[in-house]
Design a protein around this motif. Structure first.
Motif, PDB file in Angstrom:
ATOM      1  N   LEU A 150      74.079 -34.633  36.734  1.00  0.00           N
ATOM      2  CA  LEU A 150      73.371 -33.538  37.396  1.00  0.00           C
ATOM      3  C   LEU A 150      73.625 -32.214  36.682  1.00  0.00           C
ATOM      4  N   GLY A 151      74.856 -32.042  36.171  1.00  0.00           N
ATOM      5  CA  GLY A 151      75.127 -30.802  35.445  1.00  0.00           C
ATOM      6  C   GLY A 151      74.371 -30.703  34.138  1.00  0.00           C
ATOM      7  N   ALA A 152      74.068 -31.869  33.540  1.00  0.00           N
ATOM      8  CA  ALA A 152      73.347 -31.859  32.255  1.00  0.00           C
ATOM      9  C   ALA A 152      71.848 -32.008  32.417  1.00  0.00           C
ATOM     10  N   GLU A 153      71.377 -32.164  33.638  1.00  0.00           N
ATOM     11  CA  GLU A 153      69.939 -32.315  33.858  1.00  0.00           C
ATOM     12  C   GLU A 153      69.240 -30.974  33.624  1.00  0.00           C
ATOM     13  N   PRO A 154      68.308 -30.873  32.672  1.00  0.00           N
ATOM     14  CA  PRO A 154      67.670 -29.577  32.361  1.00  0.00           C
ATOM     15  C   PRO A 154      66.685 -29.117  33.436  1.00  0.00           C
ATOM     16  N   ARG A 155      66.163 -30.028  34.210  1.00  0.00           N
ATOM     17  CA  ARG A 155      65.156 -29.640  35.181  1.00  0.00           C
ATOM     18  C   ARG A 155      65.760 -28.835  36.332  1.00  0.00           C
ATOM     19  N   LEU A 156      67.031 -29.082  36.671  1.00  0.00           N
ATOM     20  CA  LEU A 156      67.632 -28.382  37.798  1.00  0.00           C
ATOM     21  C   LEU A 156      67.795 -26.891  37.520  1.00  0.00           C
ATOM     22  N   PRO A 157      68.372 -26.473  36.390  1.00  0.00           N
ATOM     23  CA  PRO A 157      68.408 -25.024  36.121  1.00  0.00           C
ATOM     24  C   PRO A 157      67.021 -24.418  35.974  1.00  0.00           C
ATOM     25  N   ALA A 158      66.102 -25.219  35.464  1.00  0.00           N
ATOM     26  CA  ALA A 158      64.737 -24.695  35.318  1.00  0.00           C
ATOM     27  C   ALA A 158      64.083 -24.471  36.670  1.00  0.00           C
ATOM     28  N   THR A 159      64.558 -25.176  37.679  1.00  0.00           N
ATOM     29  CA  THR A 159      64.028 -24.995  39.031  1.00  0.00           C
ATOM     30  C   THR A 159      64.866 -23.999  39.817  1.00  0.00           C
ATOM     31  N   GLY A 160      65.954 -23.501  39.234  1.00  0.00           N
ATOM     32  CA  GLY A 160      66.823 -22.541  39.926  1.00  0.00           C
ATOM     33  C   GLY A 160      67.850 -23.193  40.818  1.00  0.00           C
ATOM     34  N   ILE A 161      68.149 -24.483  40.604  1.00  0.00           N
ATOM     35  CA  ILE A 161      69.076 -25.218  41.465  1.00  0.00           C
ATOM     36  C   ILE A 161      70.422 -25.327  40.759  1.00  0.00           C
ATOM     37  N   GLU A 162      71.494 -25.128  41.531  1.00  0.00           N
ATOM     38  CA  GLU A 162      72.864 -25.266  41.029  1.00  0.00           C
ATOM     39  C   GLU A 162      73.593 -26.283  41.905  1.00  0.00           C
ATOM     40  N   VAL A 163      74.180 -27.310  41.241  1.00  0.00           N
ATOM     41  CA  VAL A 163      74.935 -28.341  41.963  1.00  0.00           C
ATOM     42  C   VAL A 163      76.363 -27.826  42.175  1.00  0.00           C
ATOM     43  N   VAL A 164      76.783 -27.813  43.418  1.00  0.00           N
ATOM     44  CA  VAL A 164      78.116 -27.299  43.757  1.00  0.00           C
ATOM     45  C   VAL A 164      79.160 -28.409  43.706  1.00  0.00           C
ATOM     46  N   ALA A 165      78.875 -29.561  44.296  1.00  0.00           N
ATOM     47  CA  ALA A 165      79.859 -30.642  44.334  1.00  0.00           C
ATOM     48  C   ALA A 165      79.141 -31.958  44.541  1.00  0.00           C
ATOM     49  N   VAL A 166      79.833 -33.053  44.118  1.00  0.00           N
ATOM     50  CA  VAL A 166      79.339 -34.419  44.299  1.00  0.00           C
ATOM     51  C   VAL A 166      80.474 -35.231  44.922  1.00  0.00           C
ATOM     52  N   ARG A 167      80.143 -35.945  45.991  1.00  0.00           N
ATOM     53  CA  ARG A 167      81.124 -36.789  46.655  1.00  0.00           C
ATOM     54  C   ARG A 167      80.540 -38.180  46.838  1.00  0.00           C
ATOM     55  N   VAL A 168      81.327 -39.188  46.467  1.00  0.00           N
ATOM     56  CA  VAL A 168      80.959 -40.587  46.666  1.00  0.00           C
ATOM     57  C   VAL A 168      81.907 -41.149  47.716  1.00  0.00           C
ATOM     58  N   MET A 169      81.357 -41.525  48.852  1.00  0.00           N
ATOM     59  CA  MET A 169      82.201 -41.980  49.958  1.00  0.00           C
ATOM     60  C   MET A 169      82.536 -43.453  49.878  1.00  0.00           C
ATOM     61  N   ALA A 170      81.601 -44.316  49.447  1.00  0.00           N
ATOM     62  CA  ALA A 170      81.881 -45.752  49.491  1.00  0.00           C
ATOM     63  C   ALA A 170      80.978 -46.495  48.532  1.00  0.00           C
ATOM     64  N   LEU A 171      81.537 -47.618  48.058  1.00  0.00           N
ATOM     65  CA  LEU A 171      80.784 -48.636  47.320  1.00  0.00           C
ATOM     66  C   LEU A 171      81.034 -49.954  48.029  1.00  0.00           C
ATOM     67  N   ARG A 172      80.004 -50.475  48.681  1.00  0.00           N
ATOM     68  CA  ARG A 172      80.187 -51.671  49.494  1.00  0.00           C
ATOM     69  C   ARG A 172      79.269 -52.775  48.999  1.00  0.00           C
ATOM     70  N   PRO A 173      79.819 -53.951  48.772  1.00  0.00           N
ATOM     71  CA  PRO A 173      78.955 -55.080  48.383  1.00  0.00           C
ATOM     72  C   PRO A 173      78.236 -55.631  49.608  1.00  0.00           C
ATOM     73  N   GLU A 174      77.450 -56.692  49.378  1.00  0.00           N
ATOM     74  CA  GLU A 174      76.765 -57.323  50.493  1.00  0.00           C
ATOM     75  C   GLU A 174      77.790 -57.976  51.419  1.00  0.00           C
ATOM     76  N   PRO A 175      77.432 -58.149  52.701  1.00  0.00           N
ATOM     77  CA  PRO A 175      78.404 -58.706  53.645  1.00  0.00           C
ATOM     78  C   PRO A 175      78.945 -60.076  53.228  1.00  0.00           C
ATOM     79  N   GLU A 176      78.066 -60.979  52.702  1.00  0.00           N
ATOM     80  CA  GLU A 176      78.546 -62.298  52.301  1.00  0.00           C
ATOM     81  C   GLU A 176      79.530 -62.190  51.145  1.00  0.00           C
ATOM     82  N   VAL A 177      79.173 -61.333  50.165  1.00  0.00           N
ATOM     83  CA  VAL A 177      80.068 -61.161  49.022  1.00  0.00           C
ATOM     84  C   VAL A 177      81.385 -60.505  49.457  1.00  0.00           C
TER      85      VAL A 177
END
Length: 384
Positions: A150-177
């Motif tokens: 997101l920091g290297a995406e050129p379209r975001l600064p061109a649109t005037g958007i600034e990413v403040v933070a990124v949080r990943v809460m979970a990575l969960r497989p399928e219930p059977e797995v």
């Protein structure tokens, strides 16, 4: 959303401190900034409202690992519009001059842009990572790759958007797995639990054996102690009987000695009482004799005094009577009365004093005539 009110064909806009307002009138920028408040005419005004506060964008998407396992990614991107003027020119942030509502959906467009961009980078990193590694280190790897992308995406600064933070809460497989992945750990945990159970049972059996041995040793020791206790009780009973017999003998001797002493004391007391009673009787007899003697002497003295007093009284009375009679005779002699008649009268008086009491006297006329004759010196016939 801006607050717009109506007044006689005019409109008044009052913006929030976190909203950047741009007001164009006839193509000319008139007002530009956050938290503005102004009047405008709706027919000639073009308004746009760009939020400049930090916004949270929650996203959930599915990705596939290198071993073709599907995982669900839960992440949140915090962003803000750093350049409202550029964002207003790239996206439609215009608002209705009557209601203040957005004419388009600029925030949804921003959400779609950020979600797709973050999803692209997350899918790229997960496609090269096996499931086991993704579940262990995938959260940090995905967070770092999405933040860098997101920091290297050129379209975001061109649109005037600034990413403040990124949080990943979970990575969960399928219930059977997920259940399949949990099975080895569960089995291992169950084995550990079974081993702990067996060890606990073994320890419990060992402890029960130790407790049984201790109980047996305690019973043996208790029986031995009971035997000693019985012997000691017999010894104590014999000693107690001997001491009781000795005490009874001593008590009997003491009781006999006490009885002898009491008898002796009682005899001595009886003798003393008899002697004291004899002494008291003698003293009482002597006192009674002395009292009787004193009473006899007092009675004799009293009788003597009475006799003397009576004799003295009789003497004095006789002297008084003799004097009275002598005076009486002298008076009669001086009066020329015959002495013989006086003596007769005196004799009659004495006789009358010594005669008994006469209640009544009957004098006959003959006696009265004789007496009157004698008193008058005549004969009885003259008296008649």
């Amino acid at each position: 959303m801006a607050d717009i009110t109506r007044r006689l064909g005019w409109r008044h806009l009052r913006g929030a401190p976190t909203a950047h307002i741009r007001h164009h009138r006839s193509g000319t920028l008139v007002h530009d900034g956050p938290g503005l408040s102004f009047w405008f005419r709706p027919l000639t005004a073009a308004l746009s409202e760009v939020p400049v506060d930090d916004r949270e964008l929650a996203m959930t998407f599915h990705a596939r690992t290198s071993d073709f396992q599907d995982v669900a990614v839960q992440a949140t991107v915090t962003y803000r519009i750093a350049d409202p003027a550029v964002a207003a020119t790239r996206l439609d942030f215009s608002i209705d001059p009557d209601t203040g509502a957005f004419r388009g959906t600029p925030l949804e467009q921003l959400g779609t842009l950020l979600t797709e961009t973050a999803q692209q980078h997350a899918l790229d990193v997960l496609a090269r990572t096996p499931l086991s590694a993704a579940l262990v280190d995938g959260v940090a790897a995905v967070r770092e790759r999405v933040a860098a992308g997101l920091g290297a995406e050129p379209r975001l600064p061109a649109t005037g958007i600034e990413v403040v933070a990124v949080r990943v809460m979970a990575l969960r497989p399928e219930p059977e797995v997920e259940r399949a992945l949990r099975t080895p750990a569960r089995e291992q945990i169950q084995q550990e639990a079974d081993r702990a159970t067996y060890e606990r049972r073994a320890v419990a059996v060992e402890r029960e054996r130790t407790i049984a041995e201790n109980e047996l040793a305690s019973r043996i020791e208790l029986a031995r102690r009971e035997e000693q206790l019985v012997e000691q009780r017999g010894t104590n009973a014999r000693r107690e009987a001997e001491e009781q017999a000795a005490a009874d003998a001593v008590r009997a001797q003491a009781e006999a000695a006490r009885s002898v002493k009491l008898a002796e004391a009682e005899a001595a007391r009886s003798v003393k009482l008899a002697e004291a009673e004899a002494d008291r009787t003698v003293k009482l007899t002597e006192a009674e004799a002395a009292r009787t003697l004193r009473l006899a002497e007092a009675e004799a003295a009293r009788a003597e005094r009475i006799a003397r007093a009576e004799a003295e009284g009789a003497r004095e009375v006789g002297e008084a009577r003799a004097q009275a009679q002598a005076a009486w005779l002298r008076v009669h002699a001086e009066a020329g009365i015959d002495g013989t008649a006086t003596l007769q009268a005196l004799t009659a008086t004495r006789l009358a004093e010594n005669l008994p009491r006469i209640d009544s006297v009957t004098v006959s006329p003959d006696v009265l005539t004789g007496l009157l004759a004698k008193l008058g010196g005549g004969s009885p016939e003259a008296a008649r």
